[in-house]
Design a protein around this motif. Structure first.
Motif, PDB file in Angstrom:
ATOM      1  N   UNK A 265       0.919  -1.457   0.124  1.00 53.34           N
ATOM      2  CA  UNK A 265      -0.019   0.116   0.207  1.00 53.34           C
ATOM      3  C   UNK A 265       1.029   1.600   0.272  1.00 53.34           C
ATOM      4  N   UNK A 266       1.808   1.340   0.796  1.00 54.52           N
ATOM      5  CA  UNK A 266       2.375   2.454   1.028  1.00 54.52           C
ATOM      6  C   UNK A 266       3.644   2.868  -0.630  1.00 54.52           C
ATOM      7  N   UNK A 267       3.839   1.872  -0.932  1.00 50.67           N
ATOM      8  CA  UNK A 267       4.811   1.985  -2.008  1.00 50.67           C
ATOM      9  C   UNK A 267       3.769   2.431  -3.353  1.00 50.67           C
ATOM     10  N   UNK A 268       2.528   1.662  -3.564  1.00 55.57           N
ATOM     11  CA  UNK A 268       1.266   2.288  -4.263  1.00 55.57           C
ATOM     12  C   UNK A 268       1.402   3.676  -3.902  1.00 55.57           C
ATOM     13  N   UNK A 271       4.440   6.713  -0.820  1.00 57.57           N
ATOM     14  CA  UNK A 271       4.434   6.854   1.165  1.00 57.57           C
ATOM     15  C   UNK A 271       3.799   8.024   1.250  1.00 57.57           C
ATOM     16  N   UNK A 272       2.786   8.603   0.382  1.00 61.69           N
ATOM     17  CA  UNK A 272       2.011  10.142   0.450  1.00 61.69           C
ATOM     18  C   UNK A 272       0.934   9.298   1.031  1.00 61.69           C
ATOM     19  N   UNK A 273       0.340   8.938   2.080  1.00 60.30           N
ATOM     20  CA  UNK A 273      -0.672   9.383   2.459  1.00 60.30           C
ATOM     21  C   UNK A 273      -0.613  10.503   3.875  1.00 60.30           C
ATOM     22  N   UNK A 274      -2.260   9.833   4.476  1.00 60.62           N
ATOM     23  CA  UNK A 274      -2.271  10.801   5.326  1.00 60.62           C
ATOM     24  C   UNK A 274      -2.319  10.543   6.566  1.00 60.62           C
TER      25      UNK A 274
END
Length: 361
Positions: A265-268, A271-274
């Motif tokens: 998930x982070x790679x997809x 790393x830009x998540x809330x």
């Protein structure tokens, strides 16, 4: 002889795929045979098989029993997951015909999106999906019309499981659970769990289902329209659903499959998540999980880890757990007490069924 903790850490590093030297180091230390055994125990044998399959020299160096076991696990899981994807898309078209767009959860969501190019990597048993509350009855009815039936486990060792076709009965019997009685259909191995909420009841007030549904991303595939939760809500599901509710934090254990899900998930998302949203709902549990993934899986990204939640003491207890059967039993008992306490508070109707399962076990 290497300790179980040493083997477990090596297995995490290899399967995590972030440490390019982990597999070679495991081979140099003579760990591969033991890693195969532990991967089978942890139910991640296909993932280990795929990692080893990426290195031809190490694959050829394996003894035939281990090589055959790994190939069988990877091929078998690939076939099953291909069938699961087909089943998920087929039932989606059924629900679409009833005006319903399902939101797939957990492993199914990943199979249909970030893991679609490596179907054999992750093992899963169920197809989990959630629909808006007003659509729950209609979704179950549509699946019954398509040939599904509700599956009730045998109540004792002397009785047989039951398949029935009454939506009202299924909703009534499963009222204490966050998903309806599982649905099965001939020709497919996976059962289908239609969820009322993506988390257990204790989280419902703080995390409304509508927040997940309104931020879910829509996809289309082979004439099927479905949604998957945002990366933020998938991470919330991993931390609260697996680490907290399923007891990994209390038992001082670590879910390798879900850690791989987190990495994907982070790679997809690069790393830009809330992170604020995830922390808002998960508290320090998110920082703890992130740090464990960093330490055990060697995963690095742009995420700033909250160092206020140190894991040094937790790692010490984890080492004791994996190296001592007695300590593992004590931690399991502790986690079970915490679980029962929460269930008595939030879902007391589930206690009878839970204690009956313990008796049968």
């Amino acid at each position: 002889m290497h300790s179980n903790w040493t083997l477990f850490k090596s297995l995490c590093r290899v399967i995590g795929g972030q440490d390019s030297n982990a597999l070679a180091q495991a081979q140099e230390r003579g760990l591969l045979t033991q890693l195969v055994a532990m991967a089978s125990q942890q139910d991640v044998l296909p993932a280990l098989a795929m990692r080893i399959d990426e290195d031809i020299e190490i694959t050829e160096a394996l003894d035939e029993p281990e090589r055959g076991l790994l190939q069988q696990a990877l091929q078998g899981n690939t076939r099953r997951n291909m069938q699961t994807v087909m089943q998920a898309l087929k039932l989606t078209r059924v629900l679409n015909g009833a005006g319903i767009t399902p939101t797939f959860l957990k492993g199914t969501a990943q199979l249909l999106t970030v893991n679609e190019t490596r179907l054999g990597f992750r093992k899963q048993l169920d197809i989990d999906l959630v629909v808006a509350p007003p659509e729950l009855y209609a979704a179950c009815a549509a699946l019954l019309e398509a040939g599904y039936g509700f599956y009730r486990e045998a109540k004792s060792a002397d009785s047989e499981p039951v398949v029935f076709h009454d939506v009202k009965q299924a909703l009534r019997e499963s009222a204490a659970h966050h998903h309806v009685t599982p649905l099965v259909i001939d020709g497919y191995a996976s059962c289908v769990e239609v969820h009322r909420h993506f988390l257990a009841r204790q989280f419902h007030r703080k995390i409304p289902l509508q927040d997940l549904l309104s931020t879910a991303r829509q996809h289309q595939n082979y004439g099927a329209t479905f949604r998957v939760p945002s990366a933020e809500y998938q991470n919330i599901h991993i931390v609260l659903g697996k680490m907290v509710y399923d007891g990994h934090l209390a038992r001082r254990s670590f879910p390798i499959r879900e850690a791989c899900d987190y990495i994907e998930l982070m790679e997809s998302e690069k790393g830009e998540i809330d992170r604020g949203l995830v922390t808002q709902h998960c508290g320090e549990n998110y920082a703890t999980f992130s740090q464990l993934v960093r330490e055990l899986m060697a995963y690095r990204n742009k995420e700033e880890i909250d160092t206020s939640s140190t894991i040094s003491r937790r790692l010490q207890l984890m080492e004791k757990r994996y190296n001592s059967g007695t300590i593992a039993k004590l931690l399991d008992a502790h986690a079970r007490v915490l679980y029962l306490g929460k269930e008595m508070l939030y879902s007391p109707a589930k206690i009878t069924a839970y204690t009956q399962r313990l008796g049968r076990g």
